[in-house]
Write an enzyme that holds these catalytic residues in place. Structure first.
Site, PDB file in Angstrom:
ATOM      1  N   TYR A  11      44.086  42.052  39.041  1.00 17.08           N
ATOM      2  CA  TYR A  11      43.550  41.720  37.707  1.00 17.08           C
ATOM      3  C   TYR A  11      42.083  42.146  37.600  1.00 17.08           C
ATOM      4  O   TYR A  11      41.681  42.801  36.630  1.00 17.08           O
ATOM      5  CB  TYR A  11      43.699  40.212  37.492  1.00 17.08           C
ATOM      6  CG  TYR A  11      43.242  39.733  36.137  1.00 17.08           C
ATOM      7  CD1 TYR A  11      44.039  39.912  35.011  1.00 17.08           C
ATOM      8  CD2 TYR A  11      42.010  39.092  35.983  1.00 17.08           C
ATOM      9  CE1 TYR A  11      43.621  39.466  33.763  1.00 17.08           C
ATOM     10  CE2 TYR A  11      41.591  38.647  34.740  1.00 17.08           C
ATOM     11  CZ  TYR A  11      42.399  38.833  33.637  1.00 17.08           C
ATOM     12  OH  TYR A  11      41.972  38.393  32.401  1.00 17.08           O
ATOM     13  N   ALA A  12      41.283  41.777  38.611  1.00 15.38           N
ATOM     14  CA  ALA A  12      39.857  42.122  38.587  1.00 15.38           C
ATOM     15  C   ALA A  12      39.665  43.635  38.569  1.00 15.38           C
ATOM     16  O   ALA A  12      38.827  44.166  37.821  1.00 15.38           O
ATOM     17  CB  ALA A  12      39.151  41.510  39.792  1.00 15.38           C
ATOM     18  N   ALA A  13      40.475  44.344  39.356  1.00 15.73           N
ATOM     19  CA  ALA A  13      40.362  45.808  39.388  1.00 15.73           C
ATOM     20  C   ALA A  13      40.727  46.395  38.028  1.00 15.73           C
ATOM     21  O   ALA A  13      40.061  47.314  37.535  1.00 15.73           O
ATOM     22  CB  ALA A  13      41.275  46.374  40.476  1.00 15.73           C
ATOM     23  N   SER A  14      41.759  45.845  37.406  1.00 15.95           N
ATOM     24  CA  SER A  14      42.167  46.371  36.092  1.00 15.95           C
ATOM     25  C   SER A  14      41.069  46.138  35.062  1.00 15.95           C
ATOM     26  O   SER A  14      40.783  47.001  34.234  1.00 15.95           O
ATOM     27  CB  SER A  14      43.481  45.716  35.630  1.00 15.95           C
ATOM     28  OG  SER A  14      43.288  44.376  35.221  1.00 15.95           O
ATOM     29  N   LYS A  15      40.429  44.984  35.123  1.00 12.44           N
ATOM     30  CA  LYS A  15      39.405  44.656  34.125  1.00 12.44           C
ATOM     31  C   LYS A  15      38.105  45.416  34.392  1.00 12.44           C
ATOM     32  O   LYS A  15      37.370  45.757  33.464  1.00 12.44           O
ATOM     33  CB  LYS A  15      39.169  43.142  34.093  1.00 12.44           C
ATOM     34  CG  LYS A  15      40.382  42.357  33.616  1.00 12.44           C
ATOM     35  CD  LYS A  15      40.800  42.758  32.208  1.00 12.44           C
ATOM     36  CE  LYS A  15      41.905  41.882  31.651  1.00 12.44           C
ATOM     37  NZ  LYS A  15      42.261  42.235  30.272  1.00 12.44           N
TER      38      LYS A  15
ATOM     39  N   ILE B 184      38.701  30.483  28.818  1.00 12.85           N
ATOM     40  CA  ILE B 184      39.210  30.228  27.467  1.00 12.85           C
ATOM     41  C   ILE B 184      40.625  29.670  27.621  1.00 12.85           C
ATOM     42  O   ILE B 184      41.466  30.267  28.312  1.00 12.85           O
ATOM     43  CB  ILE B 184      39.261  31.527  26.623  1.00 12.85           C
ATOM     44  CG1 ILE B 184      37.901  32.235  26.595  1.00 12.85           C
ATOM     45  CG2 ILE B 184      39.764  31.215  25.215  1.00 12.85           C
ATOM     46  CD1 ILE B 184      36.822  31.562  25.802  1.00 12.85           C
TER      47      ILE B 184
ATOM     48  N   SER C 150      36.953  41.085  31.628  1.00  8.01           N
ATOM     49  CA  SER C 150      36.986  39.705  32.121  1.00  8.01           C
ATOM     50  C   SER C 150      35.780  39.485  33.018  1.00  8.01           C
ATOM     51  O   SER C 150      35.260  40.445  33.609  1.00  8.01           O
ATOM     52  CB  SER C 150      38.263  39.475  32.936  1.00  8.01           C
ATOM     53  OG  SER C 150      38.171  38.278  33.681  1.00  8.01           O
TER      54      SER C 150
ATOM     55  N   VAL D 123      52.669  47.620  25.673  1.00 12.25           N
ATOM     56  CA  VAL D 123      51.606  48.630  25.747  1.00 12.25           C
ATOM     57  C   VAL D 123      51.719  49.536  26.971  1.00 12.25           C
ATOM     58  O   VAL D 123      51.057  50.569  27.047  1.00 12.25           O
ATOM     59  CB  VAL D 123      50.194  47.984  25.710  1.00 12.25           C
ATOM     60  CG1 VAL D 123      49.943  47.282  24.394  1.00 12.25           C
ATOM     61  CG2 VAL D 123      49.976  47.055  26.901  1.00 12.25           C
TER      62      VAL D 123
HETATM   63  N1  LIG Z   1      41.855  33.271  28.757  1.00 11.69           N
HETATM   64  C1  LIG Z   1      40.816  33.667  29.498  1.00 11.69           C
HETATM   65  O1  LIG Z   1      39.972  32.855  29.962  1.00 11.69           O
HETATM   66  C2  LIG Z   1      40.595  35.133  29.763  1.00 11.69           C
HETATM   67  C3  LIG Z   1      39.528  35.493  30.593  1.00 11.69           C
HETATM   68  C4  LIG Z   1      39.272  36.834  30.801  1.00 11.69           C
HETATM   69  C5  LIG Z   1      40.042  37.803  30.164  1.00 11.69           C
HETATM   70  N2  LIG Z   1      41.075  37.437  29.383  1.00 11.69           N
HETATM   71  C6  LIG Z   1      41.833  38.504  28.721  1.00 11.69           C
HETATM   72  O2  LIG Z   1      41.968  38.228  27.344  1.00 11.69           O
HETATM   73  C7  LIG Z   1      43.117  38.904  26.831  1.00 11.69           C
HETATM   74  C8  LIG Z   1      43.934  37.924  26.013  1.00 11.69           C
HETATM   75  O3  LIG Z   1      44.473  36.948  26.921  1.00 11.69           O
HETATM   76  P1  LIG Z   1      44.710  35.427  26.530  1.00 11.69           P
HETATM   77  O4  LIG Z   1      43.894  34.610  27.438  1.00 11.69           O
HETATM   78  O5  LIG Z   1      44.586  35.247  25.064  1.00 11.69           O
HETATM   79  O6  LIG Z   1      46.204  35.246  27.076  1.00 11.69           O
HETATM   80  P2  LIG Z   1      47.609  35.100  26.355  1.00 11.69           P
HETATM   81  O7  LIG Z   1      48.588  35.112  27.475  1.00 11.69           O
HETATM   82  O8  LIG Z   1      47.594  33.961  25.427  1.00 11.69           O
HETATM   83  O9  LIG Z   1      47.741  36.452  25.508  1.00 11.69           O
HETATM   84  C9  LIG Z   1      48.076  37.681  26.074  1.00 11.69           C
HETATM   85  C10 LIG Z   1      49.127  38.340  25.199  1.00 11.69           C
HETATM   86  O10 LIG Z   1      49.410  39.630  25.741  1.00 11.69           O
HETATM   87  C11 LIG Z   1      50.793  39.830  25.600  1.00 11.69           C
HETATM   88  N3  LIG Z   1      51.269  40.840  26.539  1.00 11.69           N
HETATM   89  C12 LIG Z   1      51.478  40.714  27.872  1.00 11.69           C
HETATM   90  N4  LIG Z   1      51.961  41.844  28.369  1.00 11.69           N
HETATM   91  C13 LIG Z   1      52.059  42.717  27.329  1.00 11.69           C
HETATM   92  C14 LIG Z   1      52.499  44.041  27.212  1.00 11.69           C
HETATM   93  N5  LIG Z   1      52.959  44.730  28.272  1.00 11.69           N
HETATM   94  N6  LIG Z   1      52.442  44.643  25.993  1.00 11.69           N
HETATM   95  C15 LIG Z   1      51.999  43.962  24.918  1.00 11.69           C
HETATM   96  N7  LIG Z   1      51.600  42.693  24.954  1.00 11.69           N
HETATM   97  C16 LIG Z   1      51.618  42.080  26.156  1.00 11.69           C
HETATM   98  C17 LIG Z   1      51.424  38.476  25.863  1.00 11.69           C
HETATM   99  O11 LIG Z   1      52.754  38.403  25.372  1.00 11.69           O
HETATM  100  C18 LIG Z   1      50.450  37.561  25.163  1.00 11.69           C
HETATM  101  O12 LIG Z   1      50.848  37.343  23.830  1.00 11.69           O
HETATM  102  C19 LIG Z   1      43.855  39.448  28.045  1.00 11.69           C
HETATM  103  O13 LIG Z   1      43.591  40.828  28.180  1.00 11.69           O
HETATM  104  C20 LIG Z   1      43.255  38.682  29.199  1.00 11.69           C
HETATM  105  O14 LIG Z   1      43.340  39.392  30.405  1.00 11.69           O
HETATM  106  C21 LIG Z   1      41.392  36.119  29.180  1.00 11.69           C
END
Ligand SMILES: NC(=O)c1ccc[n+]([C@@H]2O[C@H](COP(=O)([O-])OP(=O)(O)OC[C@H]3O[C@@H](n4cnc5c(N)ncnc54)[C@H](O)[C@@H]3O)[C@@H](O)[C@H]2O)c1
Length: 256
Positions: free
Chosen positions: A160-164, A193, A147, A70
């Site tokens: 990460y926090a700034a991006s979110k 999660i 997030s 992306v």
């Molecule tokens: N797990 C948590 O507790 C949590 C908390 C807050 C926010 N999030 C957010 O939830 C979203 C999903 O994360 P998740 O926890 O399921 O993690 P995950 O690592 O299982 O999934 C993230 C996916 O994004 C893909 N990815 C990474 N860089 C990429 C890129 N440049 N282009 C396309 N795909 C890319 C990875 O290959 C992976 O499949 C993320 O945006 C994460 O920041 C997760």
């Protein structure tokens, strides 16, 4: 898999970050509810696994995959155009692709900072920009991934926090800009999660664990990606029609 409705029959959906975790769970949920789904991810093996699961469920004819970074503007433009053309428009976009790096802020290199911002924030913007004309035509909906890090102190996660925080601001801005055009834009802010991102998180060796423990869900256990999938489908479906411009925490009260 829970099957609660057919809210996405004849709907065209694109999910980024669908090779793992919550993006994967949402892509499968939208397909389970009848959607034509493209699961995209930078990870080809992740996509092979989710496509295999879709085949087992009998959705192969309406479940496609697309390898996509992306953060790659040209690739985003061409893959999103292909998806819109193949699926005959776009009703629902989920921006779940994301990365997390945990370092002392004093040791956060410009390279780490730039990459996290580029994937999480710029990547979300690029996919939205490419998809906007089709989403506006469909009067569709966008679900972004913020997030709890955006609103509460998550030590060692400054980039990460700034991006979110940027993702939440982007969500609210687009919701205001396009509400009258019938496009809804919402975000979820997960916390705790269990996904590969969290399970494989490497903290600094001398991390203050007491500070980190504040990030544990109050119910004492981590959630699963499926805990988000039903909410995501509701927000993206017509049942979410009166909801836009919000970021909804899904974190078992982590920061109550
Ligand atoms: N797990 C948590 O507790 C949590 C908390 C807050 C926010 N999030 C957010 O939830 C979203 C999903 O994360 P998740 O926890 O399921 O993690 P995950 O690592 O299982 O999934 C993230 C996916 O994004 C893909 N990815 C990474 N860089 C990429 C890129 N440049 N282009 C396309 N795909 C890319 C990875 O290959 C992976 O499949 C993320 O945006 C994460 O920041 C997760």
């Amino acid at each position: 898999m829970t099957r609660v409705a057919d809210r996405f029959t004849d709907k065209s959906c694109l999910v980024t970050g669908a090779g793992s975790g919550m993006g994967r769970a949402i892509a499968l949920r939208l397909a389970a509810e009848g959607g034509r789904v493209t699961a995209s991810d930078v990870s080809a093996p992740g996509l092979e696994e989710v496509a295999g699961r879709a085949r087992e469920e009998g959705w192969a004819d309406r479940f496609h995959t697309a390898v996509l970074d992306v953060a790659d503007e040209a690739a985003v433009d061409s893959v999103v155009a292909e998806v819109i053309s193949r699926q005959g428009g776009l009703d629902a976009l989920v921006n779940a692709a994301g990365i997390l790096r945990a370092v002392h802020t004093a040791e956060c290199t410009t390279e780490i900072w730039d990459r996290v911002l580029k994937v999480n924030l710029t990547g979300t913007f690029l996919v939205i920009r490419a998809a906007l004309p089709a989403l506006l035509e469909a009067k569709g909906a966008i679900l972004n991934f913020s997030s709890t890090a955006a609103s509460f102190g998550h030590p060692y996660m400054a980039a990460y926090a700034a991006s979110k925080g940027g993702v939440s601001a982007l969500t609210q801005t687009l919701a205001a800009e396009y509400a009258k055009a019938g496009l809804r834009v919402v975000a979820v802010a997960p916390g705790g999660i269990s996904t590969p991102m969290v399970d494989a998180l490497e903290l600094p060796a001398d991390a203050d664990m007491k500070n980190i423990m504040r990030l544990m869900p109050l119910n004492g256990h981590f959630g699963s990606p499926e805990d988000l999938a039903g909410l995501a489908a509701t927000l993206l479906s017509d049942e979410g029609r009166h909801i836009t411009g919000v970021t909804i925490r899904v974190d078992a009260g982590t920061h109550c």
